[in-house]
Write a protein that holds these residues in place. Structure first.
Motif, PDB file in Angstrom:
ATOM      1  N   LEU A   1       0.844  -1.198   0.069  1.00 56.58           N
ATOM      2  CA  LEU A   1      -0.129   0.041  -0.005  1.00 56.58           C
ATOM      3  C   LEU A   1       1.010   1.152  -0.038  1.00 56.58           C
ATOM      4  CD1 LEU A   1      -2.850  -1.053   2.386  1.00 56.58           C
ATOM      5  CD2 LEU A   1      -2.888  -0.697  -0.157  1.00 56.58           C
ATOM      6  N   PHE A   2       2.083   1.163   0.810  1.00 54.15           N
ATOM      7  CA  PHE A   2       2.868   2.377   0.748  1.00 54.15           C
ATOM      8  C   PHE A   2       3.474   2.604  -0.529  1.00 54.15           C
ATOM      9  CE2 PHE A   2       2.566   1.116   5.108  1.00 54.15           C
ATOM     10  CZ  PHE A   2       2.623   2.519   5.690  1.00 54.15           C
ATOM     11  N   LYS A   3       3.910   1.516  -1.431  1.00 60.82           N
ATOM     12  CA  LYS A   3       4.492   1.776  -2.575  1.00 60.82           C
ATOM     13  C   LYS A   3       3.173   1.874  -3.497  1.00 60.82           C
ATOM     14  CE  LYS A   3       7.931  -0.707  -3.989  1.00 60.82           C
ATOM     15  NZ  LYS A   3       9.079  -1.834  -4.335  1.00 60.82           N
ATOM     16  N   PHE A   4       1.946   1.604  -3.346  1.00 62.88           N
ATOM     17  CA  PHE A   4       1.156   2.027  -4.216  1.00 62.88           C
ATOM     18  C   PHE A   4       0.827   3.587  -4.280  1.00 62.88           C
ATOM     19  CE2 PHE A   4      -3.527   2.843  -5.023  1.00 62.88           C
ATOM     20  CZ  PHE A   4      -3.820   2.212  -6.308  1.00 62.88           C
ATOM     21  N   VAL A   5       0.900   4.162  -3.071  1.00 64.67           N
ATOM     22  CA  VAL A   5       0.797   5.772  -2.903  1.00 64.67           C
ATOM     23  C   VAL A   5       2.282   6.397  -3.409  1.00 64.67           C
ATOM     24  CG1 VAL A   5       0.923   7.404  -1.158  1.00 64.67           C
ATOM     25  CG2 VAL A   5      -0.641   5.279  -0.763  1.00 64.67           C
ATOM     26  N   LYS A   6       3.160   5.711  -3.238  1.00 67.05           N
ATOM     27  CA  LYS A   6       4.529   6.356  -3.655  1.00 67.05           C
ATOM     28  C   LYS A   6       4.471   6.368  -5.205  1.00 67.05           C
ATOM     29  CE  LYS A   6       9.490   5.380  -3.604  1.00 67.05           C
ATOM     30  NZ  LYS A   6      10.345   4.269  -3.022  1.00 67.05           N
ATOM     31  N   ARG A   7       3.783   5.326  -5.827  1.00 65.91           N
ATOM     32  CA  ARG A   7       3.776   5.427  -7.420  1.00 65.91           C
ATOM     33  C   ARG A   7       2.396   6.038  -7.954  1.00 65.91           C
ATOM     34  NH1 ARG A   7       8.811   3.752  -7.395  1.00 65.91           N
ATOM     35  NH2 ARG A   7       9.147   1.622  -7.324  1.00 65.91           N
ATOM     36  N   GLY A   8       1.938   7.137  -7.134  1.00 69.73           N
ATOM     37  CA  GLY A   8       1.120   7.848  -7.687  1.00 69.73           C
ATOM     38  C   GLY A   8      -0.366   6.998  -7.782  1.00 69.73           C
ATOM     39  N   MET A   9      -0.773   6.307  -6.791  1.00 73.11           N
ATOM     40  CA  MET A   9      -1.872   5.261  -7.050  1.00 73.11           C
ATOM     41  C   MET A   9      -1.858   4.403  -8.139  1.00 73.11           C
ATOM     42  SD  MET A   9      -3.075   6.121  -4.214  1.00 73.11           S
ATOM     43  CE  MET A   9      -2.982   7.604  -3.065  1.00 73.11           C
ATOM     44  N   MET A  10      -0.567   3.581  -8.169  1.00 72.09           N
ATOM     45  CA  MET A  10      -0.280   2.751  -9.400  1.00 72.09           C
ATOM     46  C   MET A  10       0.225   1.589  -8.799  1.00 72.09           C
ATOM     47  SD  MET A  10       1.834   3.529 -12.906  1.00 72.09           S
ATOM     48  CE  MET A  10       0.853   5.213 -13.251  1.00 72.09           C
ATOM     49  N   LEU A  11      -0.274   0.476  -9.533  1.00 63.96           N
ATOM     50  CA  LEU A  11       0.528  -0.802  -9.046  1.00 63.96           C
ATOM     51  C   LEU A  11       1.936  -0.798  -9.712  1.00 63.96           C
ATOM     52  CD1 LEU A  11      -2.476  -3.521 -10.034  1.00 63.96           C
ATOM     53  CD2 LEU A  11      -1.765  -2.754  -7.640  1.00 63.96           C
ATOM     54  N   GLU A  12       2.723  -1.805  -9.095  1.00 61.18           N
ATOM     55  CA  GLU A  12       3.892  -1.582  -9.514  1.00 61.18           C
ATOM     56  C   GLU A  12       4.332  -2.046 -10.721  1.00 61.18           C
ATOM     57  OE1 GLU A  12       8.394  -1.206  -8.502  1.00 61.18           O
ATOM     58  OE2 GLU A  12       6.414  -0.514  -7.676  1.00 61.18           O
ATOM     59  N   LYS A  13       3.497  -3.315 -11.243  1.00 65.82           N
ATOM     60  CA  LYS A  13       3.553  -3.748 -12.578  1.00 65.82           C
ATOM     61  C   LYS A  13       3.318  -2.718 -13.537  1.00 65.82           C
ATOM     62  CE  LYS A  13      -1.059  -5.902 -12.739  1.00 65.82           C
ATOM     63  NZ  LYS A  13      -1.722  -7.168 -12.801  1.00 65.82           N
ATOM     64  N   ASP A  14       2.169  -1.821 -13.181  1.00 63.09           N
ATOM     65  CA  ASP A  14       1.794  -0.862 -14.188  1.00 63.09           C
ATOM     66  C   ASP A  14       2.855   0.373 -14.324  1.00 63.09           C
ATOM     67  OD1 ASP A  14      -0.562  -2.118 -14.793  1.00 63.09           O
ATOM     68  OD2 ASP A  14      -1.771  -1.032 -13.078  1.00 63.09           O
ATOM     69  N   PHE A  15       3.265   0.731 -13.169  1.00 59.21           N
ATOM     70  CA  PHE A  15       4.517   1.886 -13.042  1.00 59.21           C
ATOM     71  C   PHE A  15       5.640   1.173 -13.951  1.00 59.21           C
ATOM     72  CE2 PHE A  15       8.486   3.045 -11.038  1.00 59.21           C
ATOM     73  CZ  PHE A  15       8.509   4.455 -11.116  1.00 59.21           C
ATOM     74  N   LYS A  16       6.249  -0.142 -13.662  1.00 63.36           N
ATOM     75  CA  LYS A  16       7.289  -0.439 -14.552  1.00 63.36           C
ATOM     76  C   LYS A  16       7.006  -0.553 -16.022  1.00 63.36           C
ATOM     77  CE  LYS A  16       9.455  -3.136 -10.994  1.00 63.36           C
ATOM     78  NZ  LYS A  16       9.925  -4.326 -10.570  1.00 63.36           N
ATOM     79  N   ARG A  17       5.646  -0.693 -16.380  1.00 62.91           N
ATOM     80  CA  ARG A  17       5.062  -0.891 -17.817  1.00 62.91           C
ATOM     81  C   ARG A  17       5.052   0.484 -18.549  1.00 62.91           C
ATOM     82  NH1 ARG A  17       0.083  -0.322 -19.558  1.00 62.91           N
ATOM     83  NH2 ARG A  17      -0.641  -0.750 -17.694  1.00 62.91           N
ATOM     84  N   THR A  18       4.745   1.405 -17.766  1.00 55.68           N
ATOM     85  CA  THR A  18       4.402   2.827 -18.294  1.00 55.68           C
ATOM     86  C   THR A  18       5.767   3.929 -18.139  1.00 55.68           C
ATOM     87  OG1 THR A  18       3.425   3.549 -16.224  1.00 55.68           O
ATOM     88  CG2 THR A  18       1.909   2.431 -18.034  1.00 55.68           C
ATOM     89  N   ALA A  19       6.408   3.679 -17.019  1.00 61.40           N
ATOM     90  CA  ALA A  19       7.475   4.612 -16.695  1.00 61.40           C
ATOM     91  C   ALA A  19       8.494   4.496 -17.669  1.00 61.40           C
ATOM     92  CB  ALA A  19       8.039   4.275 -15.458  1.00 61.40           C
ATOM     93  N   SER A  20       9.374   5.724 -17.965  1.00 56.30           N
ATOM     94  CA  SER A  20      10.522   6.163 -18.841  1.00 56.30           C
ATOM     95  C   SER A  20      11.704   5.125 -18.063  1.00 56.30           C
ATOM     96  CB  SER A  20      10.644   7.285 -19.328  1.00 56.30           C
ATOM     97  OG  SER A  20      11.044   8.139 -17.903  1.00 56.30           O
ATOM     98  N   LYS A  21      12.605   5.171 -18.973  1.00 56.73           N
ATOM     99  CA  LYS A  21      13.762   4.615 -18.680  1.00 56.73           C
ATOM    100  C   LYS A  21      14.429   5.454 -17.428  1.00 56.73           C
ATOM    101  CE  LYS A  21      15.130   1.628 -22.418  1.00 56.73           C
ATOM    102  NZ  LYS A  21      16.362   1.432 -23.465  1.00 56.73           N
TER     103      LYS A  21
END
Length: 231
Positions: free
Chosen positions: A158-178
């Motif tokens: 849940l802390f990571k979810f908040v840290k990623r801007g209310m985004m799952l880790e897999k979605d963050f890695k899929r959409t974030a730039s290098k």
């Protein structure tokens, strides 16, 4: 008691627990004790929970409680083997409230294996521990005794979810730039330092004034205790 909420029976039971004044009072008391002993860590938990509840206002929760979840172990003789809770926040605390009728001098001790300590934990007391980091278990009680527990905690995800801007880790890695992925990885390396910075020393707590009235009684074995005892 881990409840599978899609079951209507379990959902109704959860609704009943969430609306029970006693459980709500317990949740607030646990949060108050948490704020007393770890004020910065309590703020960290509160901010994460508030952000998630603002993101989804329909989430069930207790106002005034920093923890996002709880689990009931209904025994009647709750015993856990040596384990850690890796799904919890690595540097976070959970709070276990003990219930039942048992002699804490003869059983029910909580063992913290990493530091070689066994602690007497009577019924109607709370104890806090970093359950994701420390291997812990408890000693069995006698056949005619009962031991139950209620544990409040917040999952690390849940802390990571908040840290990623209310985004799952897999979605963050899929959409974030290098560039963003690299910056995130570098920031994560210092996560343990951030976690330690949220802990309080006894000197700091003394400076806040809250502990000063309790320490004389504790030093002479008095019955008074800081807010970790159910009233």
């Amino acid at each position: 008691m881990n409840l599978n909420l899609p079951s209507s029976k379990n959902f109704d039971l959860t609704e009943k627990v969430m609306s029970d004044p006693g459980f709500e009072r317990l949740a607030r008391q646990v949060s108050g004790a948490f704020a007393y002993w770890a004020p910065r860590l309590h703020v960290h938990y509160t901010e994460a929970k508030e952000a998630i509840c603002e993101w989804d206002p329909e989430l069930k929760h207790w106002l005034g409680c920093a923890f996002a979840a709880f689990v009931c172990n209904l025994g009647p003789q709750t015993v856990c083997i040596e384990h850690q809770d890796p799904a919890n926040l690595a540097y976070g605390w959970c709070c276990v409230t003990l219930l039942g009728n048992f002699d804490p001098t003869r059983g029910g001790h909580v063992i913290l294996w990493n530091i070689g300590v066994a602690v007497e934990c009577p019924a109607l007391h709370h104890f806090f521990l970093p359950s994701a980091s420390i291997v812990h278990s408890n000693v069995a009680i006698h056949p005619n005794e009962t031991r139950l527990s209620v544990t409040h905690y917040t999952a690390g995800a849940l802390f990571k979810f908040v840290k990623r801007g209310m985004m799952l880790e897999k979605d963050f890695k899929r959409t974030a730039s290098k560039k963003d992925l690299k910056a995130s990885a570098e920031k994560d390396k210092g996560c343990w330092k951030f976690g330690l910075s949220l802990f309080s020393t006894m000197e700091e707590l003394m400076s806040l004034g809250g502990l000063q009235k309790w320490l004389p009684a504790l030093a002479v074995g008095g019955e008074a205790s800081p807010p970790a005892l159910l009233r």
